[in-house]
Write an enzyme that holds these catalytic residues in place. Structure first.
Site, short mmCIF file in Angstrom:
data_model
loop_
_atom_site.label_atom_id
_atom_site.label_comp_id
_atom_site.label_asym_id
_atom_site.label_seq_id
_atom_site.Cartn_x
_atom_site.Cartn_y
_atom_site.Cartn_z
N CYS A 64 0.81 -1.23 0.00
CA CYS A 64 0.00 0.00 0.00
C CYS A 64 0.84 1.27 0.00
CB CYS A 64 -0.92 0.01 1.21
SG CYS A 64 -2.02 -1.40 1.26
N HIS A 98 -3.24 7.12 3.51
CA HIS A 98 -3.69 5.86 2.91
C HIS A 98 -5.10 5.55 3.42
CE1 HIS A 98 -3.93 1.80 1.61
NE2 HIS A 98 -3.64 1.24 2.77
N ASN A 142 -10.32 -0.13 0.44
CA ASN A 142 -8.87 -0.04 0.41
C ASN A 142 -8.36 -0.52 -0.95
OD1 ASN A 142 -6.12 -0.33 0.75
ND2 ASN A 142 -6.25 -1.43 2.69
O1 UT7 Z 1 -3.62 -1.36 3.66
C1 UT7 Z 1 -3.36 -1.94 4.89
C2 UT7 Z 1 -4.42 -2.85 5.13
N1 UT7 Z 1 -5.02 -3.19 6.30
C3 UT7 Z 1 -5.59 -2.45 7.27
O2 UT7 Z 1 -5.48 -1.28 7.38
C4 UT7 Z 1 -6.41 -3.21 8.25
C5 UT7 Z 1 -6.23 -2.76 9.66
N2 UT7 Z 1 -7.17 -3.43 10.54
C6 UT7 Z 1 -8.48 -3.11 10.58
O3 UT7 Z 1 -8.90 -2.21 9.87
C7 UT7 Z 1 -9.37 -3.81 11.58
O4 UT7 Z 1 -8.59 -4.63 12.42
C8 UT7 Z 1 -10.46 -4.67 10.90
C9 UT7 Z 1 -11.47 -3.77 10.20
C10 UT7 Z 1 -9.82 -5.63 9.90
C11 UT7 Z 1 -11.21 -5.49 11.95
O5 UT7 Z 1 -11.74 -4.65 12.95
P1 UT7 Z 1 -11.68 -5.10 14.47
O6 UT7 Z 1 -12.44 -4.09 15.25
O7 UT7 Z 1 -10.24 -5.33 14.80
O8 UT7 Z 1 -12.50 -6.47 14.46
P2 UT7 Z 1 -12.05 -7.88 15.00
O9 UT7 Z 1 -11.04 -8.48 14.07
O10 UT7 Z 1 -11.68 -7.75 16.43
O11 UT7 Z 1 -13.38 -8.70 14.91
C12 UT7 Z 1 -14.45 -8.46 15.80
C13 UT7 Z 1 -15.53 -9.46 15.56
C14 UT7 Z 1 -15.07 -10.90 15.56
O12 UT7 Z 1 -16.11 -11.68 16.17
P3 UT7 Z 1 -15.94 -12.20 17.68
O13 UT7 Z 1 -14.72 -13.06 17.66
O14 UT7 Z 1 -15.80 -10.96 18.52
O15 UT7 Z 1 -17.22 -12.95 17.90
C15 UT7 Z 1 -14.97 -11.27 14.12
O16 UT7 Z 1 -15.17 -12.66 13.88
O17 UT7 Z 1 -16.10 -9.24 14.26
C16 UT7 Z 1 -16.11 -10.48 13.53
N3 UT7 Z 1 -15.91 -10.18 12.12
C17 UT7 Z 1 -16.93 -9.86 11.29
N4 UT7 Z 1 -18.25 -9.77 11.50
C18 UT7 Z 1 -19.02 -9.41 10.46
C19 UT7 Z 1 -14.76 -10.10 11.42
N5 UT7 Z 1 -15.01 -9.77 10.16
C20 UT7 Z 1 -16.35 -9.59 10.04
C21 UT7 Z 1 -17.19 -9.23 8.99
N6 UT7 Z 1 -18.52 -9.15 9.26
N7 UT7 Z 1 -16.74 -8.94 7.76
#
Ligand code: UT7
Length: 366
Positions: free
Chosen positions: A115, A255, A285
């Site tokens: 990125c 970004h 993204n």
């Molecule tokens: O260009 C560089 C690229 N990457 C980034 O910038 C990504 C950086 N990271 C992020 O933006 C965030 O970490 C995410 C958006 C990827 C995730 O957000 P989060 O608040 O860290 O969510 P999480 O991974 O802690 O997931 C929370 C919950 C989980 O369920 P449980 O275990 O709490 O029951 C996940 O299984 O949300 C669940 N989950 C979803 N639910 C619905 C994960 N993905 C999804 C989804 N829809 N797409």
């Protein structure tokens, strides 16, 4: 003695016509509009059709940038394409773009820096111009991420989209171009954002495909932590190197991965919202394309103007980061100023649903 600087004289962006909304994705994977919006700020993204690839988006964005600059493709000395999703591993996509644009007198290379690729590319182009080696350089950031997404992995597939942005830099005596920069890399976190196959570590095999290693995998939390730290710190360092503070910067172009990451950095640095470009809601993204698309939109809208100081910062696979302060010189004025702005975003911009009853989005099977 007068120094040579790099003036940004042309810009353009292109996103494929097909718009995929969060509700479209919710028909393919176990997710919801509410989850995607609240966790990332993304509302929709653009996906290519089966027959479109990264060179097609690059060429469209590059052509718009050259038109805007009023530069003949034959006068371009160098084409740099930043991408992590080239058409092929060999040949380099930059040569397809150079050929497609008719830049017959240009060298070309591809930068695969995730990125952060566009900022790496912009800084590199600026160096070539400052040394006097080249007069006119085209820098493109382009990605087709949708073809490398695992639509069985809801944690990653909802975040990405396709698109391209490009700028033309040209030598000038006027003081402008990159004022300070920082290019960073922390390879110890390589696994946090990885597409393991194909490559020399994991050549294509039935085993690799059966285990879905040809798709992008991300440890979202690790990247989130890295991003919030490096964005703020690297911006502070490039402002420090240039001896300027937040009030001296006219526009911050970060970004576009996640609205929460941008808002966190803005809060840490005390940036007012009007000084921060954010379009992640419309594109998701697009990796190396987010910054040039956001920059091009800001220039089209007059949010970035001749003489402005811009701060750009990216982070991503590697893990890498890159930040720079860039001074705009006088901007090119082209016939398109007269009212072709609507064309620039690609398609008609209407968020039509493209998913059918079987869960098929233009060749992508749910
Ligand atoms: O260009 C560089 C690229 N990457 C980034 O910038 C990504 C950086 N990271 C992020 O933006 C965030 O970490 C995410 C958006 C990827 C995730 O957000 P989060 O608040 O860290 O969510 P999480 O991974 O802690 O997931 C929370 C919950 C989980 O369920 P449980 O275990 O709490 O029951 C996940 O299984 O949300 C669940 N989950 C979803 N639910 C619905 C994960 N993905 C999804 C989804 N829809 N797409």
């Amino acid at each position: 003695m007068t120094r040579t600087h790099a003036s940004l004289i042309g810009w353009g962006h292109f996103a494929p016509e097909t718009v995929v909304t969060n509700d479209d994705l919710a028909k393919m994977v176990d997710t919801s509009d509410e989850w995607i919006r609240s966790r990332s700020g993304i509302e929709q993204r653009h996906f290519v059709t089966e027959d479109q690839a990264t060179s097609d988006l690059s060429i469209e964005a590059g052509r718009r940038a050259l038109d805007r600059a009023g530069v003949d493709p034959e006068d371009v000395d160098l084409v740099i394409v930043a991408t992590s999703s080239p058409d092929y591993l060999t040949p380099p996509v930059s040569s397809q773009v150079q050929h497609g644009l008719g830049c017959t007198n240009a060298g070309a290379f591809t930068m695969m820096v995730g990125c952060t690729g566009f900022v790496y590319g912009l800084v590199t182009a600026d160096q070539f111009i400052q040394t006097g080696a080249y007069k006119t350089v085209l820098v493109v950031g382009a990605e087709v991420i949708s073809k490398n997404l695992d639509f069985e992995d809801r944690t990653t597939c909802v975040l990405f989209g396709d698109g391209a942005g490009a700028v033309v830099l040209q030598a000038t005596d006027a003081p402008c171009g990159v004022r300070s920069f920082e290019l960073g890399s922390d390879g110890s976190q390589a696994e946090a954002l990885i597409a393991p196959c194909p490559g020399t570590r994991n050549p294509v095999s039935q085993y690799a495909i059966d285990n879905r290693t040809h798709y992008l995998r991300m440890d979202g939390k690790a990247v989130f932590r890295f991003a919030t730290r490096t964005m703020t710190e690297s911006l502070e360092r490039v402002m420090g190197k240039a001896g300027v503070g937040v009030p001296d910067v006219d526009l911050f172009i970060p970004h576009q991965a996640n609205a929460r990451i941008i808002e966190y950095a803005a809060k840490q640095l005390g940036l007012p919202p009007e000084k921060v470009v954010m379009n992640v809601a419309d594109y998701g993204n697009t990796s190396a394309a987010t910054i040039p698309i956001a920059l091009s939109e800001a220039l089209d809208a007059g949010r970035a103007k001749a003489g402005d100081t811009l701060a750009m910062v990216g982070f991503g696979a590697g893990l890498t980061w890159a930040a720079c302060l860039f001074d705009l010189g006088p901007l090119a004025v082209s016939p398109s100023d007269a009212g072709e702005e609507a064309d620039r975003a690609g398609g008609d911009g209407a968020p039509d649903s493209v998913i059918d009853d079987r869960g098929v989005v233009d060749g992508l099977i749910a």
